[in-house]
Design a protein around this motif. Structure first.
Motif, mmCIF file in Angstrom:
data_model
loop_
_atom_site.group_PDB
_atom_site.id
_atom_site.type_symbol
_atom_site.label_atom_id
_atom_site.label_comp_id
_atom_site.label_asym_id
_atom_site.label_seq_id
_atom_site.Cartn_x
_atom_site.Cartn_y
_atom_site.Cartn_z
ATOM 1 N N MET A 180 0.829 -1.206 0.000
ATOM 2 C CA MET A 180 0.000 0.000 0.000
ATOM 3 C C MET A 180 0.863 1.256 0.000
ATOM 4 O O MET A 180 0.513 2.264 -0.608
ATOM 5 N N ARG A 181 2.018 1.157 0.666
ATOM 6 C CA ARG A 181 2.931 2.308 0.682
ATOM 7 C C ARG A 181 3.406 2.609 -0.759
ATOM 8 O O ARG A 181 3.424 3.757 -1.202
ATOM 9 N N ILE A 182 3.726 1.528 -1.504
ATOM 10 C CA ILE A 182 4.176 1.715 -2.890
ATOM 11 C C ILE A 182 3.065 2.323 -3.736
ATOM 12 O O ILE A 182 3.282 3.264 -4.496
ATOM 13 N N LEU A 183 1.833 1.796 -3.553
ATOM 14 C CA LEU A 183 0.711 2.317 -4.347
ATOM 15 C C LEU A 183 0.463 3.786 -4.012
ATOM 16 O O LEU A 183 0.189 4.605 -4.897
ATOM 17 N N THR A 184 0.564 4.138 -2.715
ATOM 18 C CA THR A 184 0.353 5.529 -2.311
ATOM 19 C C THR A 184 1.396 6.439 -2.958
ATOM 20 O O THR A 184 1.080 7.526 -3.462
ATOM 21 N N GLU A 185 2.646 5.955 -2.971
ATOM 22 C CA GLU A 185 3.719 6.728 -3.612
ATOM 23 C C GLU A 185 3.392 6.996 -5.080
ATOM 24 O O GLU A 185 3.577 8.100 -5.587
ATOM 25 N N LEU A 186 2.926 5.922 -5.747
ATOM 26 C CA LEU A 186 2.594 6.053 -7.172
ATOM 27 C C LEU A 186 1.477 7.071 -7.353
ATOM 28 O O LEU A 186 1.501 7.878 -8.282
ATOM 29 N N HIS A 187 0.519 7.027 -6.451
ATOM 30 C CA HIS A 187 -0.585 7.980 -6.511
ATOM 31 C C HIS A 187 -0.069 9.401 -6.352
ATOM 32 O O HIS A 187 -0.455 10.318 -7.081
ATOM 33 N N GLU A 188 0.900 9.552 -5.438
ATOM 34 C CA GLU A 188 1.457 10.891 -5.228
ATOM 35 C C GLU A 188 2.211 11.377 -6.463
ATOM 36 O O GLU A 188 2.321 12.571 -6.707
ATOM 37 N N LYS A 189 2.739 10.411 -7.230
ATOM 38 C CA LYS A 189 3.445 10.806 -8.466
ATOM 39 C C LYS A 189 2.473 11.071 -9.615
ATOM 40 O O LYS A 189 2.899 11.332 -10.743
ATOM 41 N N GLY A 190 1.164 10.924 -9.340
ATOM 42 C CA GLY A 190 0.193 11.318 -10.355
ATOM 43 C C GLY A 190 -0.552 10.190 -11.035
ATOM 44 O O GLY A 190 -1.352 10.420 -11.929
ATOM 45 N N LYS A 191 -0.278 8.926 -10.622
ATOM 46 C CA LYS A 191 -0.993 7.822 -11.270
ATOM 47 C C LYS A 191 -2.427 7.744 -10.746
ATOM 48 O O LYS A 191 -2.681 7.993 -9.564
ATOM 49 N N THR A 192 -3.315 7.366 -11.625
ATOM 50 C CA THR A 192 -4.679 7.065 -11.218
ATOM 51 C C THR A 192 -4.680 5.610 -10.750
ATOM 52 O O THR A 192 -4.154 4.742 -11.435
ATOM 53 N N ILE A 193 -5.233 5.376 -9.563
ATOM 54 C CA ILE A 193 -5.229 4.009 -9.050
ATOM 55 C C ILE A 193 -6.648 3.590 -8.710
ATOM 56 O O ILE A 193 -7.370 4.303 -8.019
ATOM 57 N N ILE A 194 -7.028 2.432 -9.256
ATOM 58 C CA ILE A 194 -8.341 1.875 -8.935
ATOM 59 C C ILE A 194 -8.093 0.515 -8.310
ATOM 60 O O ILE A 194 -7.500 -0.362 -8.928
ATOM 61 N N MET A 195 -8.507 0.398 -7.041
ATOM 62 C CA MET A 195 -8.146 -0.796 -6.290
ATOM 63 C C MET A 195 -9.398 -1.440 -5.703
ATOM 64 O O MET A 195 -10.266 -0.754 -5.175
ATOM 65 N N VAL A 196 -9.478 -2.750 -5.821
ATOM 66 C CA VAL A 196 -10.581 -3.488 -5.202
ATOM 67 C C VAL A 196 -10.066 -4.110 -3.912
ATOM 68 O O VAL A 196 -8.970 -4.670 -3.879
ATOM 69 N N THR A 197 -10.823 -3.974 -2.843
ATOM 70 C CA THR A 197 -10.433 -4.622 -1.585
ATOM 71 C C THR A 197 -11.685 -4.847 -0.740
ATOM 72 O O THR A 197 -12.717 -4.228 -0.967
ATOM 73 N N HIS A 198 -11.593 -5.789 0.184
ATOM 74 C CA HIS A 198 -12.729 -5.908 1.094
ATOM 75 C C HIS A 198 -12.305 -5.554 2.518
ATOM 76 O O HIS A 198 -13.063 -5.687 3.459
ATOM 77 N N GLU A 199 -11.052 -5.047 2.658
ATOM 78 C CA GLU A 199 -10.570 -4.685 3.996
ATOM 79 C C GLU A 199 -10.635 -3.174 4.183
ATOM 80 O O GLU A 199 -10.044 -2.419 3.409
ATOM 81 N N GLN A 200 -11.337 -2.769 5.222
ATOM 82 C CA GLN A 200 -11.504 -1.346 5.532
ATOM 83 C C GLN A 200 -10.147 -0.663 5.689
ATOM 84 O O GLN A 200 -9.885 0.405 5.142
ATOM 85 N N GLU A 201 -9.256 -1.367 6.414
ATOM 86 C CA GLU A 201 -7.951 -0.814 6.739
ATOM 87 C C GLU A 201 -7.152 -0.468 5.472
ATOM 88 O O GLU A 201 -6.478 0.554 5.411
ATOM 89 N N ILE A 202 -7.270 -1.358 4.477
ATOM 90 C CA ILE A 202 -6.554 -1.141 3.211
ATOM 91 C C ILE A 202 -7.229 -0.020 2.434
ATOM 92 O O ILE A 202 -6.571 0.848 1.861
#
Ligand code: ADP
Ligand code: MG
Length: 651
Positions: A180-202
């Motif tokens: 999740m840290r990597i995905l957040t970094e990517l988001h900060e660099k401007g990527k659009t991220i669409i993620m499916v999860t069933h965990e609230q925490e994630i």
């Protein structure tokens, strides 16, 4: 950037159907980080597959960057996936045959772009902290590491959107947060991220959380902290519906096909065996066939062309003469009369044969002595290459001159030149005037174990006969053989007063019958061998097809993944065709080597006449390629026709 309006998706399984999506409308802007939440079976994955262009909605409209994508062809969608989307799946979907870095580079071979992708792949691996592991195989890594490789792969084509379906579903808490840290970094660099999860925490990592239930959007909540993103100007979609064959891409396919062939060495070898045997027998068969033909032609040449042989007596069956006719004895007058049958007859030579005891100095040898007439040398290709043929005077004058066959020369003179030396034939001194050309064996008989002398000398001086044993006749042309035969038959019957009913008195043998028999025998043999070869090639081809079908089934997930990252139908098809042709070609090449080896062994040890031709090698090799294409086509089509989502789901 992404806009869907009222989309539905219904799965049909036999009679029943499941409404996975019941009218979903949604807008996602450039640079957003969206989490799709909901209970299992609520339609999250179905929605994501449609957003990621892995699946198409039944109804509703989908606009990507202002461009309507519903209704596009499968291959166009594949090109868009390759250029715009990166996928991260719950099961990682890495190919275990390849190293980490090759896995990361995989989308590049479907991009249609040329270049060196290793540097870019290493950069992406560094980004996820795995730069040192580029040479490792996925199965040498932990789950978390594998998922990081999958993220690196999703980033290799610099996509605008990253789709992640339960990216942390198979990971422990520590690794989940790392991902999740990597995905957040990517988001900060401007990527659009669409993620499916069933965990609230994630889901809390995202700036926007969409909650689904029973195929509908229940809740769509933006965190206040998440800045409203600016919309990209429409029409910037880079759809590279690029051309089919790009050199780098082809090369990539070859390498991958051979990787997959080599990863199953035993299985490949076994399935290739049929082709191998087929090709080897084609080569050996053609070598034997051409060898036999060459040997036969050689023999036919020595026999003479359009030749008739007239002998007294009849063919014997079981050692006993059939019938009771008297055996005709021919005279020189008969030979003369036959030679007057122009234009049917070109040359005639009477002959007498018998056994002769040969002595030269201290050596002796017994051989067959043949008294022949002047034309015999031309008719039966017996004119000496060393020395000369008889003159007419020598024949008329019953001269004691002899022409030796090569076997006799070796037995009596070793390596010496026998010409002008003296040889005793049945105690009479003969002068050697020539050596007859070597003819080899005809069946068990050594045709070079012979002494030729003038027919008159043979009759009156050596063998003590006042008749001829037979007459050789050379007919003027092949078409005249039958008329000549009946003319000669009539002539002899008249001269010897043989009744037409008496068929045993003499016979006229036609050498062309013998030639035809020889060639039909070799033809039958090559046809027999040819059909064995053909059968084993077909059986081998079916074996290849079977293995390819198994391979397609085994690798359904791999095919799904390849399609997800942008492989089009033709790409998958090409990969499997290269694989099957690679297998048959390998079998073909080994088969050629085996076939040539067998031919060489046959010719050296068994003494068979064989002749390997370049033509047979080319034929067999191209045939094995054709078999690979033909029998690989169906499995390849089957693989290419798989739907990406279904293939990924396959267990
Ligand atoms: P989620 O990802 O939220 O768990 P899915 O989108 O995978 O849910 O599935 C939604 C519904 O559609 C479920 O009831 C599931 O059983 C059904 N479904 C999904 N894929 C298929 C399929 N290929 N064939 C039949 N039913 C399917
Ligand atoms: Mg799911």
């Amino acid at each position: 950037m992404i806009e869907v309006v009222d989309i539905t998706r219904t799965y049909r399984i036999g009679e029943s159907s499941v409404n996975a999506l019941n009218g979903v409308s949604l807008k996602i802007g450039q640079g957003e980080f969206v989490a799709i939440m909901g209970a299992s079976g609520s339609g999250k994955s179905s929605l994501m597959h449609i957003l990621g262009l892995l699946d198409v909605p039944d109804t509703g409209e989908y606009r990507l960057m202002g461009k309507k994508v519903s209704g596009m062809s499968e291959d166009e969608l594949a090109a868009i996936r390759n250029n715009v989307a990166g996928f991260v799946f719950q099961q990682f979907h890495l190919l275990t045959r390849m190293s980490t870095i090759d896995n990361v580079m995989l989308p590049c071979i479907y991009s249609g772009e040329r270049g060196e992708f290793r540097k870019a792949a290493l950069e992406r691996l560094d980004m996820v902290g795995l730069g040192q592991r580029s040479g490792h195989r996925p199965n040498q890594m932990s789950g978390g590491e594998q998922q990081r490789v999958a993220i690196a792969r999703a980033l290799i084509r610099d996509p605008m959107i990253i789709f992640a379906d339960e990216p942390t579903g198979n990971l422990d808490t520590k690794n989940s947060h790392e991902i999740m840290r990597i995905l957040t970094e990517l988001h900060e660099k401007g990527k659009t991220i669409i993620m499916v999860t069933h965990e609230q925490e994630i889901a809390e990592y995202a700036g926007r959380i969409i909650t689904m239930k029973d195929g509908r959007i229940l809740d769509d909540r933006r965190k206040p902290s998440a800045a409203k993103q600016a919309e990209l100007p429409p029409g910037e979609l880079a759809v590279a519906a690029s051309t089919l064959f790009q050199p780098t891409r082809m090369f990539g396919f070859f390498v991958q096909a051979f990787q997959s062939i080599l990863s199953n060495k035993i299985r490949t070898l076994l399935s290739v065996l049929g082709i191998l045997v087929g090709v080897a027998s084609v080569i050996a068969m053609m070598a034997l066939g051409t060898g036999a033909k060459a040997a036969m032609e050689e023999q036919l040449k020595s026999m003479g062309s359009n030749l008739l042989s007239i002998r007294g007596g009849s063919a014997r069956i079981g050692g006993a003469a059939q019938g009771s006719g008297t055996v005709t004895r021919f005279t020189e007058k008969d030979a003369e009369a036959i030679s007057e049958l122009t234009p049917l007859v070109r040359r005639v030579s009477g002959d007498v044969t018998g056994l002769g005891q040969l002595v030269s100095m201290d050596r002796n040898w017994s051989s067959s002595v043949e008294g022949v007439d002047y034309d015999y040398g031309q008719m039966r290709a017996a004119t000496p290459t060393i020395g000369r043929w008889f003159t007419r005077q020598e024949i008329q004058g019953r001269e004691k001159v002899a022409i030796l066959g090569t076997t006799v020369v070796t037995k009596l003179f070793g390596n010496l030149n026998p010409v002008d030396r003296v040889v005793k034939i049945n105690r009479i001194n003969f002068r050697v005037i020539g050596v007859a050309p070597a003819k080899g064996f005809s069946g068990p008989r050594d045709q070079d174990d012979v002494v030729l002398i003038p027919v008159t000398t043979g009759m009156y001086r050596v063998l003590g006969k006042n008749y001829l044993d037979g007459i050789f006749v050379e007919v003027s042309s092949a078409a005249n053989i039958e008329p000549a035969k009946s003319a000669i038959d009539a002539l002899i019957r008249k001269r010897h007063k043989v009744l037409p009913s008496n068929e045993d008195s003499f016979n006229i043998r036609d050498m062309t019958q013998f030639q035809q028999m020889l060639s039909s025998t070799t033809q039958t043999m090559s046809m027999l061998l040819g059909s064995i070869a053909a059968i084993s090639l077909v059986v081998g081809g079916i074996g290849i097809m079977n293995i390819m079908l198994v391979s397609v089934t085994e690798r359904t997930k791999e095919i799904g993944l390849r399609k997800a990252i942008g492989a089009r139908k033709a790409d998958i098809m090409l990969q499997f065709l290269i694989e099957s042709v690679g297998m048959t070609l390998t079998g073909g090449i080994i088969g050629v080597l085996v076939g040539v080896g067998v031919s060489v062994i046959l010719s050296t040890f068994a003494g068979w006449a064989v002749k390997t031709s370049a033509f047979s090698v080319v034929l067999a090799t191209s045939f094995s390629v054709l078999i690979g294409l033909f029998f690989g086509l169906w499995p390849a089509q089957k693989a290419a026709g798989l739907k990406p989502v279904e293939a990924l789901r396959y267990e």
